[in-house]
Design a protein around this motif. Structure first.
Motif, PDB file in Angstrom:
ATOM      1  N   ARG A  50       0.940  -1.141  -0.082  1.00  0.00           N
ATOM      2  CA  ARG A  50      -0.074  -0.104   0.132  1.00  0.00           C
ATOM      3  C   ARG A  50       0.883   1.191   0.006  1.00  0.00           C
ATOM      4  O   ARG A  50       2.062   1.177   0.194  1.00  0.00           O
ATOM      5  CB  ARG A  50      -0.957   0.216   1.098  1.00  0.00           C
ATOM      6  CG  ARG A  50      -1.752  -1.238   1.325  1.00  0.00           C
ATOM      7  CD  ARG A  50      -2.974  -1.142   0.498  1.00  0.00           C
ATOM      8  NE  ARG A  50      -3.688  -0.025   0.771  1.00  0.00           N
ATOM      9  CZ  ARG A  50      -4.838   0.086   1.619  1.00  0.00           C
ATOM     10  NH1 ARG A  50      -4.904  -0.995   2.650  1.00  0.00           N
ATOM     11  NH2 ARG A  50      -5.730   0.883   1.862  1.00  0.00           N
ATOM     12  N   SER A  51       0.379   2.408  -0.244  1.00  0.00           N
ATOM     13  CA  SER A  51       0.966   3.598  -0.083  1.00  0.00           C
ATOM     14  C   SER A  51       1.133   3.898   1.299  1.00  0.00           C
ATOM     15  O   SER A  51       0.140   3.606   2.086  1.00  0.00           O
ATOM     16  CB  SER A  51       0.311   4.813  -0.734  1.00  0.00           C
ATOM     17  OG  SER A  51       0.182   4.637  -2.128  1.00  0.00           O
ATOM     18  N   PRO A  52       2.274   4.627   1.872  1.00  0.00           N
ATOM     19  CA  PRO A  52       3.150   4.982   1.169  1.00  0.00           C
ATOM     20  C   PRO A  52       4.236   4.067   0.960  1.00  0.00           C
ATOM     21  O   PRO A  52       5.559   4.527   0.281  1.00  0.00           O
ATOM     22  CB  PRO A  52       3.730   6.167   1.840  1.00  0.00           C
ATOM     23  CG  PRO A  52       3.584   5.680   3.414  1.00  0.00           C
ATOM     24  CD  PRO A  52       2.430   5.089   3.152  1.00  0.00           C
ATOM     25  N   VAL A  53       4.387   2.919   1.380  1.00  0.00           N
ATOM     26  CA  VAL A  53       5.787   2.168   1.270  1.00  0.00           C
ATOM     27  C   VAL A  53       5.994   1.595  -0.031  1.00  0.00           C
ATOM     28  O   VAL A  53       7.110   1.387  -0.348  1.00  0.00           O
ATOM     29  CB  VAL A  53       5.649   0.741   2.371  1.00  0.00           C
ATOM     30  CG1 VAL A  53       4.572  -0.058   1.763  1.00  0.00           C
ATOM     31  CG2 VAL A  53       6.956   0.243   2.735  1.00  0.00           C
ATOM     32  N   VAL A  54       4.818   1.622  -0.928  1.00  0.00           N
ATOM     33  CA  VAL A  54       5.380   1.140  -2.307  1.00  0.00           C
ATOM     34  C   VAL A  54       6.191   1.910  -2.882  1.00  0.00           C
ATOM     35  O   VAL A  54       7.224   1.844  -3.331  1.00  0.00           O
ATOM     36  CB  VAL A  54       3.844   0.783  -2.983  1.00  0.00           C
ATOM     37  CG1 VAL A  54       4.294   0.527  -4.401  1.00  0.00           C
ATOM     38  CG2 VAL A  54       3.204  -0.441  -2.177  1.00  0.00           C
ATOM     39  N   GLU A  55       5.691   3.402  -2.703  1.00  0.00           N
ATOM     40  CA  GLU A  55       6.174   4.234  -3.491  1.00  0.00           C
ATOM     41  C   GLU A  55       7.775   4.707  -2.912  1.00  0.00           C
ATOM     42  O   GLU A  55       8.707   5.095  -3.644  1.00  0.00           O
ATOM     43  CB  GLU A  55       5.565   5.656  -3.284  1.00  0.00           C
ATOM     44  CG  GLU A  55       4.397   5.410  -4.142  1.00  0.00           C
ATOM     45  CD  GLU A  55       2.990   5.049  -3.359  1.00  0.00           C
ATOM     46  OE1 GLU A  55       1.760   5.132  -4.025  1.00  0.00           O
ATOM     47  OE2 GLU A  55       3.381   4.638  -2.503  1.00  0.00           O
TER      48      GLU A  55
END
Length: 218
Positions: A50-55
């Motif tokens: 999920r965001s924000p960890v993916v980005e």
């Protein structure tokens, strides 16, 4: 550190970034990249996929690859595991004992495992300059600009960027390559960083760093 679970939130958009007070431009011959506390212990608090960890992971990876292409020194800042109370100091009163001795808790997350030629710097305070040889390392490499990314934006990232300024090192905080415990803390950190350095995006920084491709000859 008693790491709070982080609820998903979107990375800030470029249009929403605060205006930076500093007029500096990034220069690959002067810059170093600091990847702050991207350890399993901290990154694991974010909801996977999920965001924000993916980005966060994707953009830090892009910065690391770009730095490698340009010969920019890459430094990983990491908190050590199993700190005794005397070393932990007052941080223990605020955030607990820190990283425990669980297997791989202190390791850098797998997509960013340090490579030969990159630097792994241990720091026992959120400010990566304090009680470490970061300043000496930058001086030895002839670097007076520091690109800062990682976690947490309002703590280690912001304190390190502020101390860079105090040491006459120009800080560049990459807004979509840092993350925090909430969107509010993330935004607060960027507002403060913009007062003492340059706040930028991953795409904008890489565009400034990487030379445009020459048109192919017919």
């Amino acid at each position: 550190m008693c790491v709070p679970a982080v609820r998903p939130y979107p990375m800030p958009a470029a249009a929403a970034l605060p205006r930076s007070r500093a007029p500096w431009s990034i220069d690959p011959a002067r810059a170093a990249l600091l990847i702050q506390d991207m350890q399993n212990h901290f990154v694991g608090a974010f909801p996977a996929g999920r965001s924000p960890v993916v980005e966060l992971v994707g953009n830090v990876t892009a910065l690391r690859e770009g730095a490698g292409r340009l010969g920019i020194p890459v430094v990983f800042g990491a908190e050590p595991a199993g700190q005794p109370p005397g070393q932990r100091g007052l941080l223990g009163d605020l955030w607990g004992p820190g990283i425990g001795d669980e297997p791989d808790a202190a390791a850098i997350v797998a997509p960013l495992t340090p490579r030969p030629g990159e630097h792994l710097l241990t720091h026992v305070r959120p400010n990566a300059f304090l009680r470490s040889h970061l300043g000496r390392l930058l001086r030895s490499e002839g670097r007076d600009q520091l690109i800062v990314c990682g976690v947490y934006a309002h703590l280690g990232v912001l304190l390190t960027a502020a101390d860079a300024l105090m040491n006459d090192i120009q800080p560049f905080v990459v807004a979509d390559a840092v993350a925090d415990v909430s969107t509010e803390e993330h935004a607060l950190a960027l507002r403060w960083a913009a007062r003492s350095g340059v706040v930028c995006t991953t795409g904008g920084l890489l565009e400034a760093l990487l030379p445009s491709r020459e048109p192919e000859s017919a």
